[in-house]
Each structure stands twice: as structure tokens, then as C-alpha cells.
Design a protein around this motif. Structure first.
Motif, short mmCIF file in Angstrom:
data_model
loop_
_atom_site.label_atom_id
_atom_site.label_comp_id
_atom_site.label_asym_id
_atom_site.label_seq_id
_atom_site.Cartn_x
_atom_site.Cartn_y
_atom_site.Cartn_z
N THR A 104 0.82 -1.21 0.00
CA THR A 104 0.00 0.00 0.00
C THR A 104 0.86 1.26 0.00
O THR A 104 0.31 2.37 0.02
N ALA A 105 2.17 1.12 -0.03
CA ALA A 105 3.04 2.29 0.02
C ALA A 105 3.07 3.01 -1.33
O ALA A 105 2.78 2.42 -2.39
N GLY A 146 -4.49 10.59 5.66
CA GLY A 146 -5.85 10.53 5.17
C GLY A 146 -6.39 9.11 5.10
O GLY A 146 -5.89 8.19 5.74
N VAL A 147 -7.41 8.96 4.29
CA VAL A 147 -8.09 7.67 4.13
C VAL A 147 -7.36 6.90 3.04
O VAL A 147 -7.54 7.15 1.84
N ARG A 148 -6.53 5.95 3.44
CA ARG A 148 -5.73 5.20 2.48
C ARG A 148 -6.58 4.14 1.78
O ARG A 148 -7.44 3.52 2.39
N PRO A 149 -6.28 3.89 0.53
CA PRO A 149 -7.02 2.84 -0.20
C PRO A 149 -6.55 1.46 0.21
O PRO A 149 -5.47 1.28 0.77
N LEU A 150 -7.38 0.48 -0.11
CA LEU A 150 -6.98 -0.91 0.08
C LEU A 150 -5.85 -1.25 -0.88
O LEU A 150 -5.77 -0.70 -1.99
N ALA A 151 -4.99 -2.15 -0.45
CA ALA A 151 -3.96 -2.65 -1.36
C ALA A 151 -4.64 -3.37 -2.52
O ALA A 151 -5.65 -4.06 -2.34
N SER A 184 -7.75 10.65 0.00
CA SER A 184 -9.17 10.92 0.30
C SER A 184 -10.02 10.12 -0.67
O SER A 184 -9.54 9.65 -1.71
N ARG A 185 -11.24 9.99 -0.30
CA ARG A 185 -12.21 9.29 -1.15
C ARG A 185 -13.13 10.35 -1.76
O ARG A 185 -13.97 10.94 -1.07
#
Length: 742
Positions: free
Chosen positions: A244-245, A267-272, A312-313
Motif C-alpha cells: 500500500t506504500a 488521510g483515508v488510504r485505499p486498500l492494497a 481521500s475518497r
């Protein structure tokens, strides 16, 4: 090549600004409450807005590529005759079949065209970039060709360049100016991860990178911003791990300090994920789709601000592309075109698609939304003048759109115009929350314009949903809106079909209102499908199927329906087509044959009987009364005539007496008034007889010519002692000079 087939399941959705079902029973009050709470919160937070649109507009019968995934794609980005075309090459067309076709798509005519020249062998997981008028294709499984294939878009000829490096698949190719950067791929870990290809010299090399490279990987993404490369996602070759990096590298070939850096994000990190795409618009990198570590297909969009490195989403407007893997993401005029891929709308369902969606940051140009529900919005700060439009036309027949606003606050000079088909609705301005807006022609168009751009606290937000149009209803058996059948109607969008009442009919399907029966008519029951089922009411009739109901003739038993003749009512009779009022008792129950006789019928069209007397037309009681009156009048007339004749006879008798006496005795006959009246009275009661008959107060021997006379006040009977001598008259006083009246 590919590491198995991804499982299917939509990513757990983030709570959106609406919650709607495609059911006509979903309440507008509940809808307004949901969007008011959720959307107002988003407006206050000031989140980024993106707009989805379905750009699949291939004409019927047009030649288009079959559904595919893991193909190479690019835009002819440089100026030139073909800078308005998208290009696709190869890819999976099934889980066991690969393609070697090269397709172009015109953004002007929206038409696909396949190139006929033979190029690389069939492959999947290959990559392509465009530099000037040429396309550069490298790698792909299963051949893992190490040559650089070049296609000239002007001459339509293929050529190759040997790179000196082995081929790879599911890698990335990104260009900066005339240099192509190739990273990763499904090869061994000993292969160099980063390569560069000089399109001017036609040579490939390995740049000098200090430090430690990120782990070797494939199905990752590589983006360019400000001459820097940004690496995200993918699956590592060594341990099949998901990363996820975010990694950053200066794209300065030969720089001594050039090294990979791991970016610290918030922030809101995405799924790998793997098999996704990453595209840069402005200062933001947008990540879409792919498959997560559990094999679930994703449809989420995440945004990384490349200045603050905050995830962000973004808040989505419109209907997003379904979850997919192996698609193409091509940046065209600040819009990301999502092309083809393996689509998985729900668990255990995958298919190869050839559709096309577009994603834009905020509203740009015209966005056509065809989903059954979604959101339109213009929120947050936007620099400069703004003008955009939303076309809300849901897929499917017999549908309309309802729009509910949850937030509305426009600056002076801002305007939101609304069009219902060709009909322009009142423009929306100011800060008052508009009411619900419904279409009547299948869709709505919203045109927003601002001379200054919206501020942080200005803009609007609304949710929309499609409903079955008025005159149609949702039929669950076929999962679509169907027109109401003849005999029924649906007055409002989203309502169910109802049968017409007995005062109306529906002679065609799809009516929002039933048609009224003609005047003085009703249907036999509900659900009439023809005007012929509207029957005339009692007392009315119709001359033909197309004529109106008219009042029946008077004196008929008319139960409605068609033209007569009808039975006669009580007191009436019929003569052919004419009806007459019967007088008296000639037809008390009504007859179909009129009686013949004077005074038995009223005139045609009238109810009054004639005035002349007719015994036949009288009742028994009336006859008795009339007969009694005639008898009474006759009796009175007889008595009156008898009395009058008697008095007249007396006068004539006295005259005869006087004439009999002669002139010699006339001087003695002078009587005063009392005497004359007494004589008349005696004569009227029969005390004196005249005309040769003896009187009771006279001697029987006296003739009719002799009458005794008495002094005034001393009149006596025949036995009176003071009776004077025969033929004499004696008076105690002076004589009167008046004679007896004649």
C-alpha cells in the motif's frame, strides 16, 4: 503471467450521499431526509467531487472490439492528425484466448476501426505509449518479446527495435517528453526493474538509481507528475504480497542523487490492490478499480493530493463504472476514460466488457448520466468561470427522473437552468432550497453557470432517481417499466396502474389519465377499453356508435342504450315512432297502439289534454258532479220562470177585468196604493180567482164582472155584515183619483 483469476465481490461501499432503491414505493420523504443529513455533512466537509458518465455510444450495427482485459492502451497525445484517437492492442478476450488486434477509437465520431497490418504476436499484459505519430509496444505474455514494436499511424506500417533486454508482462510504460520509462513486470527478481527507452535514438538502457529499489512487482501503476514518477500497488514477485506504500522517483536520467523515496501519506488510504489504474489530473492522482488481497473486484476511486500526500475518497456524482480488473485508463482533456476490462458486478460473476466510462474532476462540460440513481453536485472552491451541464436520461423505456435537492446556495450571478425536454423550467438562483423536480419527457437537463466559480460555502447538491413514467408501472416479472394496458392508467411517475372507473375508459395503453365517457353515459363496470362500452343512461339513447346520447322521447320506458322504439310509459301510447299522452282512462298502463276517438289523446309532443267536454273522457265522479250541477241549474230556472209567469198573468187578468166592467163602472174602481197591493197579494196566493172563476170572498152568485169594494182599512170577507150592495163601492173619505195599476 497472471496470478490466478480474481474472485468477484464489490468492495464494501463507503456511505454515499443517498440511499435509494429502484422501487416506486420508496418514499420521497425518506429520500429527502437521507440526502439532507448525509449530503449537508459532505458540503460542510468540503470533499473533492468527481463526475462519472457512461460514454458507451457505439451505433447499432457498428464494428467494435470484443470485450477484453489486460491490453495495451494509450492516447495519441501530441499534436498531429491523429491526436484525437485512442489506441488498443492485444489483451485477453477470454480466460484462454489472446488477441493481436490493433484498434483505434475516434473521439470525434465515436467510431472504432481495426488496423489490418500484422504486428506483434497475440499477447496479454503488454504496454503501449504514443510519442508523436508513432505507437511503441513492449512485452506481453506468453512470448515475453524483448523487441520494441513501433507502429507508424501515418503510414500504417510496423517496425521493430531490439532492446537487448528480455521481455516482461504486466509492467508499466510511462513517458516524459521523448523518453519512455518501463518498470517492473512478471519476470525474475534479478531483472532490472527500471528501464528507459529513448525514442529519438531507438535505444533502451538502465538508469543509475541509488539506494534500494521497491520490491519487484507486477500489476502495479506508475504515474507522472512534475517530472517525477509515482509507483503504487501491485503484487510482489518474491512473496506475492500486496503493497500500500507510495514510492517517488525523480525522472532525471543520470542525476547522481536519483533514488526511490517512500512517501509518507495521510488521510483515508485505499486498500492494497493489483490490476488497477492511476491517472493524474491537476495536482491529484486518481486510483480506480483492481482486485484486493482477497481477490475481490473493486470499483472505488481514491485521490492522492501530490502536494500534501493526503489520501481521500472523492465524492462521486453519477453512476460509477462497475468493479473491474485489467481495464485501460486513458487521460483525455482532463477526463479519464475507463475502457473495457473484466467486469464483476456481483460475486461469482465475471465477464469481458467493451464499455467505456469517463471520470472527471468536478463538473466539466456535459455529463450524461444514464443510471437509475445518483447525485449531481457543484460544491467546493473552483477557480475561474464555470459552466457545465448534467443530462439525466436513465436507461430503459418508459422512465422519468425525480430530483431532490439537499443543499442549495448560489452566489449572485450564479444560475442553474433546468430543461424538461424542450420545455424550459424556471431558473434556480439564490439560497432557497428548491422543491422536487420531475421530468415528463424521459429526462432532465441541468445547466450550471457561474462567472466567478463557486466558493467554499456555495454550490448545490441534489440526488436523482428514475421512476416509471406516468402511464407506466414497474413489472417485477421482467424487471422493467411497462405501459399500463388498455382500460387502466397511472397518473403519477412511480405509481401503479389502476382500472378506469365506470365514468371513463382507456382505449390505448400508456395513459396517465382515462378518457371521459360521453355525456349521459356510463360503462357497465370498471376497466372499459372502448368508448362503445359507455352506454347511455336510462332516459337517453344513441342514434349510432359515434353519436352522443340524446334524451329519449317523453312517454317512453327508455332504459338507455341504442335508438328505440321503446315501450310506452303509463298514461301514454305509441303510434309508430311517435308517443302521445292519453287523456282520461284510455291507456292507464301504457299501450303500443293508441286508441281512436275524439279527445282521447293530447297533441303530439304535449302532455295537456284537449279542453272540449267528452263523457267518454270523464271519470264517474266527475260525471256525477257535472250532472248534479245541471239539475240544480235547471230546477232554479224553472222556479224563477214559474214565479215570473204568475205575476205577469195577474196583471193580464186585472186588465181583462177592467175591460169587462166597461166605461160605466170604471170611475168606481179607483183604488189607492194599499188596495192595489192587496189585490195583487190576494191574487198571488189564490184568494181571488180571475178570468171567470168565483172568488172566496165573493158571493157564489156574483159574476166575474162584479167585485166588492171596501173602504180603506175596512176590507172584509164575504160574511161581513156591512157588505155593500152589489155593484156599489163605498168609501169613508174622499175619493182617490189614482186607478189600479194594470
Amino acid at each position: 503471467g497472471r496470478q490466478g483469476t480474481p474472485r468477484t465481490s464489490p468492495e464494501r461501499p463507503r456511505p454515499r450521499c443517498f440511499s435509494m432503491r429502484n422501487s416506486p414505493m420508496f418514499g420521497a420523504r425518506r429520500l429527502s431526509l437521507l440526502i439532507s443529513l448525509a449530503c449537508l455533512r459532505r458540503a460542510v466537509l468540503g470533499e473533492e467531487v468527481i463526475t462519472w458518465a457512461n460514454d458507451s455510444m457505439a451505433a447499432a450495427g457498428a464494428t467494435i472490439p470484443t470485450g477484453r482485459a489486460a491490453f495495451a492502451s494509450t492516447l495519441q497525445a501530441d499534436t498531429g492528425p491523429l491526436d484525437s484517437k485512442l489506441w488498443l492492442f492485444g489483451g485477453l478476450v477470454s480466460f484462454t484466448t489472446f488477441s493481436r488486434q490493433l484498434w483505434s477509437y475516434s473521439l470525434v465520431s465515436s467510431e472504432w476501426e481495426m488496423e489490418g497490418a500484422v504486428g506483434p504476436s497475440a499477447a496479454h499484459g503488454c504496454q503501449m505509449v504514443a510519442v508523436g505519430r508513432k505507437l511503441y509496444i513492449f512485452g506481453g505474455a506468453p512470448a515475453l518479446d524483448g523487441r520494441m514494436w513501433i507502429f507508424d499511424t501515418i503510414s500504417h506500417l510496423w517496425s521493430t527495435v531490439s532492446t537487448g533486454y528480455p521481455g516482461r508482462s504486466y509492467h508499466t510504460m510511462t513517458r516524459i517528453d521523448t523518453t519512455v520509462f518501463i518498470y517492473g513486470g512478471a519476470t525474475t527478481t534479478t531483472q532490472p526493474q527500471l528501464l528507459t527507452f529513448d525514442t529519438i535514438l531507438g535505444t533502451m538502457s538502465q538508469p543509475i538509481i541509488s539506494g534500494t529499489d521497491p520490491a519487484a512487482r507486477f500489476e502495479h501503476s506508475m504515474s507522472v507528475f512534475a517530472n517525477r514518477l509515482y509507483l503504487f500497488g501491485g503484487i510482489t514477485i518474491a512473496d506475492s504480497a500486496f503493497d500500500t506504500a507510495v514510492y517517488e522517483l525523480d525522472a532525471c536520467v543520470g542525476c547522481p542523487t536519483n533514488a526511490w523515496r517512500t512517501v509518507s501519506t495521510t488521510g483515508v488510504r485505499p486498500l492494497a490492490r493489483r490490476g488497477h489504474t492511476a491517472s493524474v489530473i491537476g495536482f491529484s492522482m486518481f486510483v480506480y478499480g483492481g482486485v484486493d488481497a482477497t481477490g475481490l473486484y473493486l470499483d472505488s476511486v481514491y485521490m492522492l493530493d501530490l502536494r500534501s500526500f493526503r489520501w481521500s475518497r472523492p465524492y462521486a456524482i453519477g453512476v460509477p463504472a462497475p468493479p473491474r480488473w485489467g481495464h485501460g485508463a486513458i487521460l483525455v482533456n482532463e477526463r479519464i476514460r475507463i475502457v473495457a476490462g473484466i467486469e464483476s458486478p456481483r460475486r461469482r460473476l465475471q465477464f469481458f466488457t467493451n464499455n467505456m466510462f469517463s471520470l472527471a474532476r468536478r463538473c466539466q462540460g456535459t455529463v450524461r448520466l444514464t443510471g437509475s440513481e445518483g447525485i449531481i453536485s457543484m460544491l467546493n472552491s473552483q477557480a475561474g468561470a464555470t459552466a457545465c451541464a448534467w443530462e439525466l436520461f436513465p436507461n430503459g423505456d418508459h422512465r422519468d427522473v425525480q430530483v431532490h435537492f439537499s443543499y442549495f446556495s448560489l452566489q449572485p450571478g450564479d444560475e442553474l437552468k433546468v430543461f424538461d425536454g424542450n420545455r424550459s423550467l424556471p431558473s434556480l438562483t439564490g439560497s432557497n432550497l428548491p422543491g422536487m423536480i420531475s421530468s415528463t419527457g424521459g429526462g432532465l437537463v441541468f445547466n450550471f453557470s457561474s462567472a466567478t466559480g463557486t466558493g467554499d460555502s456555495y454550490g448545490f447538491e441534489a440526488s436523482y432517481r428514475s421512476l416509471c413514467s406516468a402511464g407506466a408501472a414497474y413489472l417485477s416479472a421482467v424487471s422493467s417499466c411497462q405501459l399500463c394496458p388498455a382500460g387502466s392508467f397511472a397518473r403519477l411517475p412511480g405509481s401503479s396502474c389502476s382500472a378506469c372507473d365506470d365514468r371513463h375508459y382507456a382505449d390505448e395503453e400508456g395513459l396517465s389519465e382515462c378518457k371521459a365517457c360521453p355525456d349521459y353515459s356510463r360503462a357497465a363496470g370498471v376497466g372499459a377499453i372502448s368508448v362503445l362500452e359507455c352506454l347511455c343512461l336510462p332516459g337517453f339513447y344513441r342514434r349510432s356508435d359515434s353519436s352522443p346520447c340524446e334524451a329519449c322521447s317523453r312517454g317512453t320506458v327508455c332504459k338507455g342504450g341504442t335508438m328505440g322504439p321503446w315501450p310506452s310509459a303509463a298514461g301514454w301510447c305509441r303510434d309508430g315512432a311517435d308517443y302521445y299522452r292519453c287523456c282520461g282512462q284510455s291507456c292507464p298502463l301504457g299501450v303500443d297502439l293508441c286508441p281512436i276517438g275524439v279527445g282521447l289523446l293530447a297533441e303530439l309532443g304535449k302532455e295537456e289534454c284537449p279542453d272540449e267536454f267528452s263523457i267518454a273522457g270523464m271519470s264517474i265522479m266527475a260525471f256525477i258532479i257535472v250532472l248534479s250541477l245541471i239539475a240544480a241549474v235547471g230546477l232554479c230556472s224553472w222556479f224563477w220562470g214559474f214565479a215570473t209567469g204568475l205575476r205577469k198573468g195577474n196583471r193580464l187578468a186585472l186588465r181583462e177585468v177592467m175591460l169587462t166592467l166597461g166605461p160605466a163602472k170604471q170611475p168606481d174602481i179607483f183604488l189607492h196604493e194599499e188596495m192595489a197591493s192587496m189585490v195583487n197579494t190576494m191574487v198571488s196566493v189564490g184568494a181571488v180567482e180571475v178570468g171567470g172563476m168565483a172568488a172566496t170572498n165573493m158571493d157564489d152568485s156574483v159574476g166575474i164582472a162584479d167585485i166588492h169594494t171596501y173602504a180603506p182599512g175596512t176590507l172584509r170577507g164575504r160574511d161581513s155584515p156591512s157588505r155593500p150592495a152589489s155593484g156599489a163601492s163605498s168609501y169613508g173619505g174622499a175619493r182617490r183619483s189614482r186607478t189600479v195599476p194594470m
